[in-house]
Design a protein around this motif. Structure first.
Motif, PDB file in Angstrom:
ATOM      1  N   SER A 176       0.827  -1.215   0.000  1.00 16.19           N
ATOM      2  CA  SER A 176       0.000   0.000   0.000  1.00 16.19           C
ATOM      3  C   SER A 176       0.859   1.262   0.000  1.00 16.19           C
ATOM      4  O   SER A 176       0.365   2.343  -0.286  1.00 16.19           O
ATOM      5  CB  SER A 176      -0.941  -0.002   1.198  1.00 16.19           C
ATOM      6  N   ILE A 177       2.136   1.121   0.339  1.00 16.76           N
ATOM      7  CA  ILE A 177       3.008   2.298   0.307  1.00 16.76           C
ATOM      8  C   ILE A 177       3.731   2.424  -1.037  1.00 16.76           C
ATOM      9  O   ILE A 177       3.583   3.409  -1.740  1.00 16.76           O
ATOM     10  CB  ILE A 177       4.053   2.244   1.453  1.00 16.76           C
ATOM     11  N   CYS A 178       4.467   1.377  -1.414  1.00 16.26           N
ATOM     12  CA  CYS A 178       5.356   1.533  -2.574  1.00 16.26           C
ATOM     13  C   CYS A 178       4.858   0.819  -3.838  1.00 16.26           C
ATOM     14  O   CYS A 178       5.397   1.031  -4.920  1.00 16.26           O
ATOM     15  CB  CYS A 178       6.761   1.040  -2.229  1.00 16.26           C
ATOM     16  N   TYR A 234      11.882   1.980  -2.243  1.00 16.67           N
ATOM     17  CA  TYR A 234      11.501   1.849  -3.651  1.00 16.67           C
ATOM     18  C   TYR A 234      10.142   2.460  -3.895  1.00 16.67           C
ATOM     19  O   TYR A 234       9.352   2.658  -2.963  1.00 16.67           O
ATOM     20  CB  TYR A 234      11.418   0.377  -4.053  1.00 16.67           C
ATOM     21  N   HIS A 235       9.877   2.714  -5.154  1.00 19.06           N
ATOM     22  CA  HIS A 235       8.504   2.975  -5.567  1.00 19.06           C
ATOM     23  C   HIS A 235       8.274   2.244  -6.884  1.00 19.06           C
ATOM     24  O   HIS A 235       8.999   2.461  -7.856  1.00 19.06           O
ATOM     25  CB  HIS A 235       8.238   4.478  -5.724  1.00 19.06           C
ATOM     26  N   VAL A 236       7.283   1.367  -6.888  1.00 21.16           N
ATOM     27  CA  VAL A 236       7.047   0.518  -8.056  1.00 21.16           C
ATOM     28  C   VAL A 236       5.866   1.064  -8.862  1.00 21.16           C
ATOM     29  O   VAL A 236       4.744   1.135  -8.367  1.00 21.16           O
ATOM     30  CB  VAL A 236       6.760  -0.936  -7.625  1.00 21.16           C
ATOM     31  N   LEU A 237       6.140   1.462 -10.095  1.00 21.45           N
ATOM     32  CA  LEU A 237       5.103   2.081 -10.918  1.00 21.45           C
ATOM     33  C   LEU A 237       4.116   1.063 -11.483  1.00 21.45           C
ATOM     34  O   LEU A 237       2.990   1.390 -11.804  1.00 21.45           O
ATOM     35  CB  LEU A 237       5.755   2.831 -12.087  1.00 21.45           C
ATOM     36  N   ASP A 270      -2.664   5.533 -14.815  1.00 22.53           N
ATOM     37  CA  ASP A 270      -2.588   4.073 -14.794  1.00 22.53           C
ATOM     38  C   ASP A 270      -1.332   3.523 -14.131  1.00 22.53           C
ATOM     39  O   ASP A 270      -1.243   2.333 -13.843  1.00 22.53           O
ATOM     40  CB  ASP A 270      -2.665   3.528 -16.230  1.00 22.53           C
ATOM     41  N   ILE A 271      -0.352   4.384 -13.953  1.00 15.34           N
ATOM     42  CA  ILE A 271       0.836   3.895 -13.257  1.00 15.34           C
ATOM     43  C   ILE A 271       0.867   4.569 -11.895  1.00 15.34           C
ATOM     44  O   ILE A 271       0.401   5.680 -11.732  1.00 15.34           O
ATOM     45  CB  ILE A 271       2.126   4.142 -14.075  1.00 15.34           C
ATOM     46  N   ASN A 272       1.404   3.868 -10.944  1.00 13.13           N
ATOM     47  CA  ASN A 272       1.309   4.184  -9.522  1.00 13.13           C
ATOM     48  C   ASN A 272       2.009   5.498  -9.168  1.00 13.13           C
ATOM     49  O   ASN A 272       2.958   5.521  -8.379  1.00 13.13           O
ATOM     50  CB  ASN A 272       1.939   2.985  -8.797  1.00 13.13           C
ATOM     51  N   LEU A 273       1.536   6.634  -9.732  1.00 15.02           N
ATOM     52  CA  LEU A 273       2.223   7.915  -9.538  1.00 15.02           C
ATOM     53  C   LEU A 273       1.650   8.732  -8.384  1.00 15.02           C
ATOM     54  O   LEU A 273       2.394   9.365  -7.627  1.00 15.02           O
ATOM     55  CB  LEU A 273       2.179   8.739 -10.830  1.00 15.02           C
ATOM     56  N   ASP A 274       0.331   8.713  -8.227  1.00 16.58           N
ATOM     57  CA  ASP A 274      -0.296   9.522  -7.172  1.00 16.58           C
ATOM     58  C   ASP A 274       0.324   9.248  -5.814  1.00 16.58           C
ATOM     59  O   ASP A 274       0.612  10.172  -5.055  1.00 16.58           O
ATOM     60  CB  ASP A 274      -1.802   9.233  -7.113  1.00 16.58           C
ATOM     61  N   SER A 275       0.522   7.958  -5.537  1.00  8.72           N
ATOM     62  CA  SER A 275       1.085   7.622  -4.225  1.00  8.72           C
ATOM     63  C   SER A 275       2.540   8.058  -4.133  1.00  8.72           C
ATOM     64  O   SER A 275       3.055   8.294  -3.049  1.00  8.72           O
ATOM     65  CB  SER A 275       0.943   6.132  -3.948  1.00  8.72           C
ATOM     66  N   LEU A 276       3.208   8.193  -5.283  1.00  4.34           N
ATOM     67  CA  LEU A 276       4.582   8.708  -5.259  1.00  4.34           C
ATOM     68  C   LEU A 276       4.591  10.168  -4.850  1.00  4.34           C
ATOM     69  O   LEU A 276       5.356  10.590  -3.982  1.00  4.34           O
ATOM     70  CB  LEU A 276       5.256   8.527  -6.624  1.00  4.34           C
TER      71      LEU A 276
END
Lengths: 199, 199
Positions: free
Chosen positions: A59-61, A105-108, A122-128
């Protein structure tokens, strides 16, 4: 004459695996039928279902994990000031195996690719973005691959973060151009992280 | 850091497939996790179990079948005077695809190989002897492969059947049709010359 129906079905199912064509699927299916005992084949079937049911994105990365938060995000021994942005979980495991990088890490789970219908949402950017404002992050290292899509994604991230007080860098070109991260050797991966360049 | 436990387990399980090493197993596992939906992955798991549970060896010829007797042995349109002896079911399907042979088969499910603990009792030979006495069989064509074990098995069968009133033959070995001579290996070339046919 073709295979018995249940065998034919197994062959067809195995063809969904990446790079597996008819001949390879036949080879796998016949191996399962002829060489494995009942228990072994049950174990494969179970492993597929258990993995599919249990594994979710941290839920984080966004990394793959059996729990809600992945081991790396849970760990106390990681350097929380650095986030390395990768395309997918496999890259995390590759870099972890090189055993040099100690940050987060942050996994897109993808890259920007209009052709494949992959947009910013569509790629996990908001949480970044959220992690960057919430946390004590000082540096973002972008390690997307050196494909056009990977470069575009890297550029996009660097532009969004331009006015924010974090250093944004790109993984160094130790990684051979055109090679998928997963096929890079440990030393190359270490070098690449060491030689990262500021945007 | 390694993969999450359930993913690691899946990778290990997939490594039992022939020719699949760590990297390939990872690729398959991550494809199943990331690219397939729940239904597709269930279908693969089901297909493995259904095939493993349903498929058995034909009670007559030893070929793989969903039923007690395989399609070929059940068929009325096959030439019952000829039995072609092969090492495994895959060979049956290969020969059937060539669409020329119209006789019956006998599947040994192995070859004589003392090194691998495969003796006379371990390959489906007893039922072959029985078929020969019971049936209207005139010819046995031995199509085991040209490995030392395949040749030994062929020789053994031919010796056992020496005093019985059936013709025993070995399939012809030679240069594959369409192959340039320069790509044929030495053994194949020797065989091809040995097996020359008069015009």
């Amino acid at each position: 004459m073709s295979f018995p129906k249940s065998l034919e079905n197994l062959v067809e199912q195995l063809k969904v695996l990446p790079g597996v064509g008819r001949k390879t699927a036949e080879r796998y299916a016949l191996h399962i039928i002829n060489k494995l005992d009942q228990e072994q084949s049950n174990q494969i079937a179970d492993a597929i279902q258990v993995a599919k049911n249990k594994i979710k994105h941290c839920s984080i990365c966004g990394n793959l994990t059996d729990d809600d938060v992945c081991d790396i995000c849970q760990s106390n021994s990681r350097d929380e000031s650095t986030i390395l942005v990768v395309e997918n979980s496999k890259d995390v495991f590759s870099i972890e195996n090189a055993n040099q990088y100690k940050g987060l890490y942050h996994v897109l789970n993808g890259v920007l690719s209009p052709m494949d219908g992959m947009g910013i949402e569509d790629i996990n950017l908001d949480s970044l973005w959220k992690r960057i404002t919430d946390d004590k992050v000082r540096e973002i290292i972008i390690a997307t691959s050196s494909t056009p899509e990977g470069e575009t994604t890297a550029l996009y991230i660097s532009r969004v973060l331009k006015d924010i007080d974090v250093t944004v860098s790109r993984i160094g070109y130790g990684v051979p151009v055109g090679l998928n991260l997963e096929y890079a050797d440990d030393l190359t991966l270490s070098k690449a992280i060491e030689n990262r360049k500021k945007y």
